[in-house]
Structure formats: C-alpha cells, structure tokens
Design an enzyme around this catalytic site. Sequence first.
Site, PDB file in Angstrom:
ATOM      1  N   ASP A 150     -10.532  -0.781  -2.083  1.00 17.09           N
ATOM      2  CA  ASP A 150     -10.068  -1.268  -2.000  1.00 17.09           C
ATOM      3  C   ASP A 150     -11.193  -2.170  -3.223  1.00 17.09           C
ATOM      4  O   ASP A 150     -12.669  -2.595  -2.407  1.00 17.09           O
ATOM      5  CB  ASP A 150      -9.634  -2.399  -1.507  1.00 17.09           C
ATOM      6  CG  ASP A 150      -8.587  -3.393  -2.327  1.00 17.09           C
ATOM      7  OD1 ASP A 150      -6.934  -3.098  -1.478  1.00 17.09           O
ATOM      8  OD2 ASP A 150      -9.142  -4.332  -2.985  1.00 17.09           O
ATOM      9  N   HIS A 193       3.956   6.890 -10.894  1.00 13.77           N
ATOM     10  CA  HIS A 193       4.888   5.207 -11.145  1.00 13.77           C
ATOM     11  C   HIS A 193       5.581   5.358 -10.137  1.00 13.77           C
ATOM     12  O   HIS A 193       6.996   5.582 -10.486  1.00 13.77           O
ATOM     13  CB  HIS A 193       5.023   4.508 -11.777  1.00 13.77           C
ATOM     14  CG  HIS A 193       4.725   3.304 -12.006  1.00 13.77           C
ATOM     15  ND1 HIS A 193       3.562   2.276 -12.157  1.00 13.77           N
ATOM     16  CD2 HIS A 193       5.275   2.179 -12.182  1.00 13.77           C
ATOM     17  CE1 HIS A 193       3.769   0.960 -11.899  1.00 13.77           C
ATOM     18  NE2 HIS A 193       5.157   1.193 -12.045  1.00 13.77           N
ATOM     19  N   ASN A 226       2.756  -4.148   1.246  1.00 13.52           N
ATOM     20  CA  ASN A 226       3.587  -5.447   0.503  1.00 13.52           C
ATOM     21  C   ASN A 226       4.542  -4.708  -0.285  1.00 13.52           C
ATOM     22  O   ASN A 226       4.527  -4.266  -1.211  1.00 13.52           O
ATOM     23  CB  ASN A 226       2.333  -5.987   0.416  1.00 13.52           C
ATOM     24  CG  ASN A 226       1.519  -6.218   1.295  1.00 13.52           C
ATOM     25  OD1 ASN A 226       1.151  -7.234   2.100  1.00 13.52           O
ATOM     26  ND2 ASN A 226      -0.015  -6.903   0.533  1.00 13.52           N
ATOM     27  N   HIS A 254       2.775  -1.404  -8.087  1.00  7.92           N
ATOM     28  CA  HIS A 254       2.905   0.286  -8.057  1.00  7.92           C
ATOM     29  C   HIS A 254       2.201   0.777  -6.291  1.00  7.92           C
ATOM     30  O   HIS A 254       1.665   0.531  -5.956  1.00  7.92           O
ATOM     31  CB  HIS A 254       1.657   1.162  -8.747  1.00  7.92           C
ATOM     32  CG  HIS A 254       1.206   2.914  -8.762  1.00  7.92           C
ATOM     33  ND1 HIS A 254       1.752   3.589 -10.173  1.00  7.92           N
ATOM     34  CD2 HIS A 254       1.333   3.410  -7.487  1.00  7.92           C
ATOM     35  CE1 HIS A 254       0.910   4.269  -9.374  1.00  7.92           C
ATOM     36  NE2 HIS A 254       0.626   4.831  -7.972  1.00  7.92           N
ATOM     37  N   HIS A 259       1.773   0.921  -2.811  1.00  8.36           N
ATOM     38  CA  HIS A 259       0.841   2.141  -2.289  1.00  8.36           C
ATOM     39  C   HIS A 259      -0.072   1.715  -0.831  1.00  8.36           C
ATOM     40  O   HIS A 259       0.757  -0.018   0.068  1.00  8.36           O
ATOM     41  CB  HIS A 259      -0.958   1.126  -2.672  1.00  8.36           C
ATOM     42  CG  HIS A 259      -0.757  -0.491  -2.651  1.00  8.36           C
ATOM     43  ND1 HIS A 259       0.195  -0.854  -4.019  1.00  8.36           N
ATOM     44  CD2 HIS A 259      -1.485  -1.693  -1.953  1.00  8.36           C
ATOM     45  CE1 HIS A 259       0.097  -2.543  -3.989  1.00  8.36           C
ATOM     46  NE2 HIS A 259      -0.977  -2.420  -3.146  1.00  8.36           N
ATOM     47  N   HIS A 296      -2.213   0.573   2.251  1.00 12.66           N
ATOM     48  CA  HIS A 296      -3.649  -0.442   2.899  1.00 12.66           C
ATOM     49  C   HIS A 296      -3.689   0.357   3.698  1.00 12.66           C
ATOM     50  O   HIS A 296      -3.199   0.320   4.893  1.00 12.66           O
ATOM     51  CB  HIS A 296      -3.566  -1.406   2.838  1.00 12.66           C
ATOM     52  CG  HIS A 296      -2.899  -2.631   1.327  1.00 12.66           C
ATOM     53  ND1 HIS A 296      -3.588  -2.768   0.967  1.00 12.66           N
ATOM     54  CD2 HIS A 296      -1.921  -2.647   0.673  1.00 12.66           C
ATOM     55  CE1 HIS A 296      -3.656  -3.802  -0.392  1.00 12.66           C
ATOM     56  NE2 HIS A 296      -1.950  -3.866   0.022  1.00 12.66           N
TER      57      HIS A 296
END
Length: 111
Positions: free
Chosen positions: A30, A46, A84, A95, A97, A99
């Site tokens: 990140d 995507h 999120n 897009h 993801h 974390h």
Amino acid sequence: MEDCIFCKIANGEIPANIVYESENVLAFDDINPMAPVHVVVVPRVHVATLMDVSNGMMDEMISAVQEIAKIKGVDKKGFRTVINCNEDGGQIIFHLHIHILGGRKLSDEMG
Ligand code: 5GP
Ligand code: ZN
C-alpha cells in the site's frame, strides 16, 4: 477499466512494489501503509466491490493472502484482512481489494 488506479497497476501503467503475482491475482505494498506490513491484494480483472464478486473468485485471492503472509513473515504472529465495501465501509478505490495488515499488534477496534 479506464481511470482505475488498480487496473493501471495490474497493466504496469503505474508502478507499484509488487509482492506477489499469480494467474488472476496481483498484490503490492500500500502506498500509504497503516502498519509495518500493509499489502493490497487485487484481482487482475476489474471487479468494483465485494458485492460484485461471483462464485469461486475469492479462492485464489485467499490463497494469495496465505502466501503473502508467509512472504512478509506475519503468518505465525498474525495479521488482519480487511475488505472495505462502498461508502459506509470506507472504500475509496472501486477495484476490489483485500488489505493485509500486520507487523504490529493491531488495535481491538474494528471500526
Ligand atoms: P480502500 O479505502 O479503497 O479500501 O483502500 C484503498 C487503498 O489503496 C488505500 O489504503 C490507499 O493507500 C491505497 N492506494 C491508493 N492509491 C494507490 C496507489 O497508487 N498505489 C498503491 N500502492 N496504493 C494505493
Ligand atoms: Zn480496476
């Protein structure tokens, strides 16, 4: 997709510190890390949000998380994964993801 930062990273148009790659998944550090280890795992295609995921898509994403935890040396001590979703979930990049956060004891607060 045009104007998607994570698509551009996946296409090599924008540089990133790539930590893991597989057929359908890519992961990179990140740019604004919230912990000593902060990796973002994305599908190469995507997909906007968690609500757009279809059956089976997450298997390779979760395998990637396991490999990255080992690569980053947080598999034993532990780490946290976060997805999120949409506005109230705090999603900024649309897009999909995951974390991966680790490298320190994380707060007990979940939100
Ligand atoms: P979100 O709030 O959408 O779940 O998180 C998006 C994440 O993407 C943030 O943690 C942010 O720091 C990260 N990010 C945004 N732009 C870039 C970029 O250009 N490169 C990298 N490596 N990370 C980014
Ligand atoms: Zn994208």
